[in-house]
Design an enzyme around this catalytic site. Structure first.
Site, short mmCIF file in Angstrom:
data_model
loop_
_atom_site.label_atom_id
_atom_site.label_comp_id
_atom_site.label_asym_id
_atom_site.label_seq_id
_atom_site.Cartn_x
_atom_site.Cartn_y
_atom_site.Cartn_z
N ASP A 189 6.18 -31.31 1.10
CA ASP A 189 6.52 -30.90 2.46
C ASP A 189 5.26 -30.97 3.31
O ASP A 189 4.33 -30.18 3.12
CB ASP A 189 7.09 -29.48 2.43
CG ASP A 189 7.56 -29.01 3.79
OD1 ASP A 189 7.38 -29.75 4.78
OD2 ASP A 189 8.11 -27.90 3.87
N HIS A 191 5.26 -30.34 6.48
CA HIS A 191 5.41 -29.31 7.52
C HIS A 191 5.23 -29.83 8.94
O HIS A 191 4.85 -29.09 9.84
CB HIS A 191 4.45 -28.14 7.28
CG HIS A 191 5.05 -27.04 6.46
ND1 HIS A 191 5.66 -25.94 7.02
CD2 HIS A 191 5.14 -26.88 5.13
CE1 HIS A 191 6.10 -25.16 6.06
NE2 HIS A 191 5.80 -25.70 4.90
N GLU A 215 8.84 -34.44 3.07
CA GLU A 215 9.58 -33.69 4.08
C GLU A 215 8.76 -33.51 5.35
O GLU A 215 7.57 -33.22 5.28
CB GLU A 215 9.94 -32.32 3.50
CG GLU A 215 10.61 -31.36 4.45
CD GLU A 215 10.93 -30.04 3.77
OE1 GLU A 215 11.07 -29.02 4.49
OE2 GLU A 215 11.05 -30.01 2.52
N GLU A 241 15.23 -29.19 8.84
CA GLU A 241 15.31 -27.74 8.82
C GLU A 241 15.21 -27.14 10.23
O GLU A 241 15.72 -26.05 10.47
CB GLU A 241 14.22 -27.14 7.93
CG GLU A 241 12.81 -27.25 8.49
CD GLU A 241 11.77 -26.61 7.58
OE1 GLU A 241 11.46 -25.41 7.79
OE2 GLU A 241 11.28 -27.29 6.66
N ASP A 264 19.59 -26.16 7.72
CA ASP A 264 19.45 -24.82 7.15
C ASP A 264 20.69 -24.01 7.50
O ASP A 264 21.08 -23.93 8.67
CB ASP A 264 18.20 -24.14 7.73
CG ASP A 264 17.86 -22.85 7.02
OD1 ASP A 264 18.70 -21.91 7.05
OD2 ASP A 264 16.77 -22.75 6.44
N HIS A 291 18.09 -26.92 3.53
CA HIS A 291 16.88 -26.11 3.52
C HIS A 291 17.27 -24.65 3.34
O HIS A 291 18.26 -24.19 3.88
CB HIS A 291 16.15 -26.30 4.85
CG HIS A 291 14.89 -25.51 4.98
ND1 HIS A 291 14.86 -24.25 5.53
CD2 HIS A 291 13.61 -25.82 4.65
CE1 HIS A 291 13.62 -23.81 5.53
NE2 HIS A 291 12.84 -24.75 5.00
#
Length: 380
Positions: A189, A191, A215, A241, A264, A291
Site C-alpha cells: 500500500d 497510501h 494499492e 478506499e 470500504d 477495504h
C-alpha cells in the site's frame, strides 16, 4: 415495525458504532468510522436520525435514496460514512427480521468461505524490527494460516527520493518474499503518497518479487494519473478506499485504470452501495477487494457482500476487525479464510458491556500531523 431510537458508541480507536432499535425490540448495528474525524460523522448520524426515527427500517433502498438525494450537496466522506453505518444497521435488522444472514437477501452466497489477508511486513532491516516482524508472521500463520499479507513503504515520501530510500524499501519487500516463499501473496500500500513518476520507478524495482498488487500508488483524485501508472507497471494496481459511491468509481472503470477496486463498507455507502459498486465492476472484469482497516462491524458487513458477488478476490482484515472484544465471538480465520456467515443479520452478537465504554480520541491514522524534513505537510 418502526425505528424508535438511534444511538452511537465510540468503544475503541478507529471504531464508531451505530445502534438502531425498533419498537418490536429488533436491534441493528452498523459502523460509521471515519478515521481522523471522530466528531463530524457522529453529527451527521444525529442529523439522519431525525429523519429515520418513526419509519419502517425495512425500506432500506428508499431510506438510502432519501438520505443521499435530499441533501442538495451530495456525498463527501463525512456524509457517506454516516450513511454507511446506518445502512449496515438497517440490513442487520432486515436479516434478523427474516431470520437469515444478509447475504441471503443479496441473492444468496456464491462461495462457501471468504478469503482474507492480514497486515504484516518488514519496515526496516535492523535486528529489533526483523525480530518483531518474524514473531508477528509466526503468530499470523499459526493463528490463521494466512496466504496473503499487505505492507507498505513507511514514513513520508517526497516527489522523489534518493536511491538509498528506495533501495531500503525494496530490500524489505524482497526479504518478505524470501521469508514466505512463492505460495504466499504479498501486496504493498503506497497510501497515495507518491508522484506518478516515482510510483512507476518503485514498482519496477518490485517487479522481480511479483506483488499481488500495489494499492493507491498515487492520490485518488486524479484518475488519468492512476491510469498512467497502471499502464507502465507489470502487475495489478488497486484503488478505491477513498472513493465514495458508484459515481466516484465510474471513471476508474471507464478508463480501466485499476485491476482491483477497494470500496470500504463504512465509507462507500454501506452494504447497499458496496454491492452496486461490485456489480458495476463485474462488467469491466474488475475484481473487488473491500477495504476494511477499522472495526468488526464493518468487517462483518463486508463479509456479507463478499459472500454474494462473483467478482470478489480477497478481503482486507486487521486484528481488531475479527472482534477485538466488541463481538461475543470473534470471527475465526482458518487456512486464510473465514467461513460463510450463517447467523441472521450481519452474523454476530455484540458485547454490549464493551461497546458502552467511551474511548478518548487519539491520532488514528499515523499521518494527521506528518511532515517532511523541510517542515512541509506530507501524505501518510
Amino acid at each position: 415495525m418502526e425505528i424508535v431510537r438511534i444511538e452511537q458508541f465510540y468503544p475503541a480507536p478507529r471504531m464508531r458504532l451505530v445502534k438502531i432499535t425498533t419498537d418490536d425490540g429488533l436491534v441493528g448495528w452498523g459502523e460509521s468510522t471515519l478515521e481522523g474525524r471522530p466528531q463530524s460523522t457522529c453529527a451527521a448520524v444525529d442529523e439522519m436520525a431525525g429523519y429515520l426515527v418513526g419509519r419502517d427500517p425495512l425500506r432500506i433502498e428508499h431510506h438510502w435514496q432519501q438520505i443521499y438525494r435530499s441533501a442538495f450537496f451530495r456525498g463527501g466522506a463525512i456524509y457517506m460514512s454516516a450513511l454507511s453505518g446506518i445502512d449496515q444497521a438497517l440490513w442487520d435488522i432486515a436479516g434478523k427480521f427474516h431470520g437469515v444472514p444478509v447475504h441471503a437477501l443479496l441473492g444468496g452466497a456464491v462461495r462457501d468461505r471468504i478469503r482474507v489477508y492480514a497486515h504484516w511486513g518488514i519496515t526496516s532491516m535492523d535486528a529489533a524490527t526483523l525480530d518483531a516482524a518474524h514473531q508477528r508472521l509466526e503468530m499470523l500463520q499459526q493463528r490463521g494460516g494466512y496466504k496473503a499479507f499487505k505492507s507498505g513503504p513507511a514514513g513520508p515520501w517526497r516527489g522523489h527520493e534518493p536511491p538509498v530510500v528506495i533501495d531500503a524499501f525494496v530490500k524489505c519487500a524482497f526479504t518478505m518474499r524470501e521469508w514466505v516463499g512463492d505460495e504466499v501473496e504479498l501486496a504493498f500500500d503506497f497510501h497515495g503518497k507518491m508522484t506518478p513518476a516515482l510510483a512507476v520507478e518503485v514498482c519496477h524495482e518490485l517487479r522481480g518479487m511479483r506483488p499481488m498488487f500495489v494499492e493507491e500508488p498515487v492520490p485518488q483524485e486524479n484518475v488519468p494519473a492512476l491510469k498512467e501508472v497502471a499502464s507502465k507497471v507489470p502487475f495489478p494496481i488497486a484503488t478505491g478506499e477513498r472513493l465514495l459511491t458508484r459515481w466516484d468509481f465510474r471513471e476508474v472503470f471507464e478508463r480501466q485504470a485499476a485491476a482491483y477496486i477497494q470500496p470500504d463498507p463504512s465509507h462507500v455507502g454501506g452494504i447497499s452501495e458496496l454491492k452496486k459498486v461490485a456489480n458495476m465492476a463485474e462488467v469491466y472484469y474488475t475484481q473487488i477487494m473491500p477495504h476494511c482497516a477499522i472495526g468488526p462491524v464493518a468487517l462483518s458487513a463486508a463479509l456479507q457482500v463478499d459472500a454474494a458477488v462473483p467478482n470478489f478476490l480477497v478481503q482486507e482484515q486487521i486484528d481488531q476487525g475479527l472482534g477485538g472484544g466488541i463481538l461475543q465471538e470473534d470471527w475465526q480465520v482458518t487456512d486464510g479464510h473465514i467461513e460463510l456467515p450463517t447467523r441472521p443479520g450481519l452474523g454476530f452478537e455484540i458485547n454490549e458491556e464493551a461497546v458502552v465504554r467511551q474511548c478518548e480520541y487519539r491520532e488514528e491514522l499515523g499521518g494527521e500531523f506528518l511532515h517532511t524534513a523541510d517542515g512541509s505537510v506530507a501524505d501518510w
